[in-house]
Write a protein that holds these residues in place. Sequence first.
Motif, PDB file in Angstrom:
ATOM      1  N   LYS A  59      10.715   2.838  -1.955  1.00  0.00           N
ATOM      2  CA  LYS A  59       9.901   3.991  -2.367  1.00  0.00           C
ATOM      3  C   LYS A  59       8.760   4.254  -1.389  1.00  0.00           C
ATOM      4  O   LYS A  59       8.422   5.404  -1.112  1.00  0.00           O
ATOM      5  CB  LYS A  59       9.347   3.765  -3.776  1.00  0.00           C
ATOM      6  CG  LYS A  59      10.404   3.859  -4.867  1.00  0.00           C
ATOM      7  CD  LYS A  59       9.813   3.539  -6.240  1.00  0.00           C
ATOM      8  CE  LYS A  59      10.869   3.617  -7.337  1.00  0.00           C
ATOM      9  NZ  LYS A  59      10.300   3.248  -8.655  1.00  0.00           N
ATOM     10  N   GLN A  60       8.165   3.189  -0.852  1.00  0.00           N
ATOM     11  CA  GLN A  60       7.090   3.399   0.110  1.00  0.00           C
ATOM     12  C   GLN A  60       7.610   4.052   1.388  1.00  0.00           C
ATOM     13  O   GLN A  60       6.988   4.977   1.923  1.00  0.00           O
ATOM     14  CB  GLN A  60       6.397   2.078   0.436  1.00  0.00           C
ATOM     15  CG  GLN A  60       5.461   1.608  -0.664  1.00  0.00           C
ATOM     16  CD  GLN A  60       4.355   0.718  -0.146  1.00  0.00           C
ATOM     17  OE1 GLN A  60       4.594  -0.187   0.643  1.00  0.00           O
ATOM     18  NE2 GLN A  60       3.133   0.964  -0.586  1.00  0.00           N
TER      19      GLN A  60
ATOM     20  N   GLN B  19       2.567   3.868  -4.911  1.00  0.00           N
ATOM     21  CA  GLN B  19       3.225   2.631  -5.329  1.00  0.00           C
ATOM     22  C   GLN B  19       2.250   1.484  -5.568  1.00  0.00           C
ATOM     23  O   GLN B  19       2.623   0.490  -6.185  1.00  0.00           O
ATOM     24  CB  GLN B  19       4.263   2.217  -4.273  1.00  0.00           C
ATOM     25  CG  GLN B  19       5.246   3.302  -3.886  1.00  0.00           C
ATOM     26  CD  GLN B  19       5.927   3.946  -5.078  1.00  0.00           C
ATOM     27  OE1 GLN B  19       6.350   3.253  -6.019  1.00  0.00           O
ATOM     28  NE2 GLN B  19       6.033   5.264  -5.062  1.00  0.00           N
ATOM     29  N   THR B  20       1.035   1.597  -5.038  1.00  0.00           N
ATOM     30  CA  THR B  20       0.032   0.540  -5.207  1.00  0.00           C
ATOM     31  C   THR B  20      -1.356   1.154  -5.095  1.00  0.00           C
ATOM     32  O   THR B  20      -1.523   2.215  -4.481  1.00  0.00           O
ATOM     33  CB  THR B  20       0.214  -0.569  -4.147  1.00  0.00           C
ATOM     34  OG1 THR B  20      -0.804  -1.574  -4.318  1.00  0.00           O
ATOM     35  CG2 THR B  20       0.113  -0.008  -2.734  1.00  0.00           C
ATOM     36  N   ASP B  21      -2.328   0.465  -5.651  1.00  0.00           N
ATOM     37  CA  ASP B  21      -3.718   0.920  -5.557  1.00  0.00           C
ATOM     38  C   ASP B  21      -4.437   0.262  -4.372  1.00  0.00           C
ATOM     39  O   ASP B  21      -5.598   0.544  -4.107  1.00  0.00           O
ATOM     40  CB  ASP B  21      -4.460   0.586  -6.850  1.00  0.00           C
ATOM     41  CG  ASP B  21      -5.799   1.296  -6.954  1.00  0.00           C
ATOM     42  OD1 ASP B  21      -5.855   2.517  -6.666  1.00  0.00           O
ATOM     43  OD2 ASP B  21      -6.791   0.631  -7.295  1.00  0.00           O
ATOM     44  N   TYR B  22      -3.726  -0.620  -3.673  1.00  0.00           N
ATOM     45  CA  TYR B  22      -4.333  -1.385  -2.582  1.00  0.00           C
ATOM     46  C   TYR B  22      -4.181  -0.618  -1.271  1.00  0.00           C
ATOM     47  O   TYR B  22      -3.176  -0.718  -0.581  1.00  0.00           O
ATOM     48  CB  TYR B  22      -3.666  -2.755  -2.483  1.00  0.00           C
ATOM     49  CG  TYR B  22      -4.329  -3.713  -1.503  1.00  0.00           C
ATOM     50  CD1 TYR B  22      -5.666  -4.040  -1.617  1.00  0.00           C
ATOM     51  CD2 TYR B  22      -3.578  -4.301  -0.494  1.00  0.00           C
ATOM     52  CE1 TYR B  22      -6.259  -4.936  -0.735  1.00  0.00           C
ATOM     53  CE2 TYR B  22      -4.162  -5.202   0.391  1.00  0.00           C
ATOM     54  CZ  TYR B  22      -5.503  -5.514   0.267  1.00  0.00           C
ATOM     55  OH  TYR B  22      -6.095  -6.393   1.145  1.00  0.00           O
ATOM     56  N   GLY B  23      -5.200   0.179  -0.968  1.00  0.00           N
ATOM     57  CA  GLY B  23      -5.110   0.966   0.249  1.00  0.00           C
ATOM     58  C   GLY B  23      -6.338   1.815   0.473  1.00  0.00           C
ATOM     59  O   GLY B  23      -7.274   1.840  -0.348  1.00  0.00           O
ATOM     60  N   ILE B  24      -6.325   2.538   1.546  1.00  0.00           N
ATOM     61  CA  ILE B  24      -7.457   3.354   1.968  1.00  0.00           C
ATOM     62  C   ILE B  24      -7.772   4.465   0.967  1.00  0.00           C
ATOM     63  O   ILE B  24      -8.904   4.930   0.882  1.00  0.00           O
ATOM     64  CB  ILE B  24      -7.191   3.952   3.373  1.00  0.00           C
ATOM     65  CG1 ILE B  24      -8.429   4.626   3.952  1.00  0.00           C
ATOM     66  CG2 ILE B  24      -6.003   4.903   3.347  1.00  0.00           C
ATOM     67  CD1 ILE B  24      -9.557   3.683   4.264  1.00  0.00           C
ATOM     68  N   ALA B  25      -6.774   4.887   0.203  1.00  0.00           N
ATOM     69  CA  ALA B  25      -6.988   5.937  -0.799  1.00  0.00           C
ATOM     70  C   ALA B  25      -7.042   5.385  -2.218  1.00  0.00           C
ATOM     71  O   ALA B  25      -7.049   6.143  -3.185  1.00  0.00           O
ATOM     72  CB  ALA B  25      -5.877   6.984  -0.698  1.00  0.00           C
ATOM     73  N   GLY B  26      -7.087   4.036  -2.355  1.00  0.00           N
ATOM     74  CA  GLY B  26      -7.084   3.412  -3.672  1.00  0.00           C
ATOM     75  C   GLY B  26      -8.386   3.613  -4.432  1.00  0.00           C
ATOM     76  O   GLY B  26      -9.412   4.037  -3.875  1.00  0.00           O
ATOM     77  N   SER B  27      -8.359   3.285  -5.717  1.00  0.00           N
ATOM     78  CA  SER B  27      -9.493   3.559  -6.604  1.00  0.00           C
ATOM     79  C   SER B  27     -10.748   2.759  -6.254  1.00  0.00           C
ATOM     80  O   SER B  27     -11.850   3.129  -6.634  1.00  0.00           O
ATOM     81  CB  SER B  27      -9.096   3.274  -8.053  1.00  0.00           C
ATOM     82  OG  SER B  27      -8.788   1.893  -8.226  1.00  0.00           O
ATOM     83  N   LYS B  28     -10.589   1.649  -5.505  1.00  0.00           N
ATOM     84  CA  LYS B  28     -11.735   0.828  -5.127  1.00  0.00           C
ATOM     85  C   LYS B  28     -12.222   1.126  -3.708  1.00  0.00           C
ATOM     86  O   LYS B  28     -13.178   0.503  -3.244  1.00  0.00           O
ATOM     87  CB  LYS B  28     -11.391  -0.650  -5.254  1.00  0.00           C
ATOM     88  CG  LYS B  28     -11.077  -1.090  -6.680  1.00  0.00           C
ATOM     89  CD  LYS B  28     -10.746  -2.569  -6.742  1.00  0.00           C
ATOM     90  CE  LYS B  28     -10.416  -2.990  -8.170  1.00  0.00           C
ATOM     91  NZ  LYS B  28     -10.083  -4.447  -8.239  1.00  0.00           N
ATOM     92  N   SER B  29     -11.574   2.060  -3.052  1.00  0.00           N
ATOM     93  CA  SER B  29     -11.936   2.366  -1.667  1.00  0.00           C
ATOM     94  C   SER B  29     -13.103   3.356  -1.618  1.00  0.00           C
ATOM     95  O   SER B  29     -13.061   4.400  -2.273  1.00  0.00           O
ATOM     96  CB  SER B  29     -10.745   2.966  -0.925  1.00  0.00           C
ATOM     97  OG  SER B  29     -11.138   3.482   0.337  1.00  0.00           O
TER      98      SER B  29
END
Length: 486
Positions: free
Chosen positions: A220-221, A139-149
């Motif tokens: 959804k989360q 649902q979001t890219d902001y997280g431990i598995a996100g693209s910037k992590s």
Amino acid sequence: MRKLFLLFSSALLAFSTASAQDHGLEQPYIPETDQAVLQKLDQWQDWKFGMLIHWGAYSQWGIVESWSICPEDEGWTQRKPYGIPYYDYVKKYEELATTFNPTKFDPSKWAKAAKGAGMEYVVFTTKHHDGFCMWDTKQTDYGIAGSKSPFRNDPRKNVAKEVFTAFQQEGIHTGAYFSKPDWHSEFYWWPYFPPKDRHVNYDVTRYPDRWKNFKEYTYKQIEELMTTMGKIEILWLDGGWVRARNQGVKKANDITAAEIDTRPTKQNEDIDMAGIAKMARSHQPGLIVVDRAVHGPFENYRTPEQQIPEKPLSYPWETCMTMAGSWSYVPDDRYKPVNKLIHNLVDIVAKGGNYLLNVGPGPDGQLHDEAYTTMAAIGAWMKVNGDAIYGTRSIAPYKDGKVCFTRKKNGNVYAIYLLDEGEKLPAQIAFEGLKPAKGAKVTVLGAKEKISWKATATGTQITIPAALQQKAWQHAVAIQLSAVAS
């Protein structure tokens, strides 16, 4: 969750404590009707002791979780260094997502330590108010598995799943902490407006589609958590100001002074708890839902924070408390003495509650060494005295002086004598309010010696043999009474 600060006046603290003493008088507890949930709640009341884990990108700074980005003039929201412009600070805070790389993350070590301590369940922070997700959400890219992590390519990147699996493998029941507010989501804090406080920062009646998007995002989360984490038995929801307006305003009940939100709730931040609970239980039958501080049908048990009620409560409850001084990782945090933690556990259980004890992993994924030694010491005590804790309920008078009482469903009653640091077990232990039944057997857990007792006018006097007095007892001693007089 946040640190407790001494910025609150003694009058406010007294008010909060007084309110905690008579929980629910203003807003009564609403019992659950789902039989599967009632059965799970009964089981949960048998578990007694659990672990809460606060962990996120904020651990890199060793600061209070989330609250420093909230534009409220409160002790726990202060930005350090003091005076940095708000938006500059938020940018730096959110950049923590690009450096959070817990390479020493080993949830099996946490789970084994919890098991050794006698903990029966865990509640893990899947997402705190800052919106940083500790699982591989879609649902979001902001997280431990996100693209910037930097942790995104690690096979352990689905951190919450790794945690739940590790604890489940140790036979420990699992619960998901989830923050209802999300200060990173454009559907809660819309960047078009500056946030003013912890609440949604736009008029939900004027922008209903935006609020609808936030409700769908939340739904959804939570559905991801309910369908991808194995067996989840508790959904532990924080951020009680996100609620349907007709469920009332936030009260001091069950929470500390630091939790009191004195600002009026001007908006109806309704996320459709009925729909969320129905969906969650369709995937996890019997799921306990804990909508913290929102007294209503989705608060299956209540959660007094950092405090212990003065007397038993008439509904299921759990004290959540830090093992050290902070909810989240602080490099030089000070841990509570083991004696204090065990006394807290006994006091809580004697009053019919559960004890959820928090730890905060560091930025590398490790706990403080003292967390492990503390849990090991608690576990050593629980191995001897666990029968007086697990599967018990309160029994009047629940406490007399230094003696706390618990009862098993089979009729056994325990009188637990609280030892001060360095105190020897006394030759005689007397208490009022309970008497063993005629012919009852009296034993000390962890000992084989015969114990003599006699009834007094108002209670019981127990004589401890000299050999038992000389043993190196620590923290508390549990005395089992096979039956008590009615």
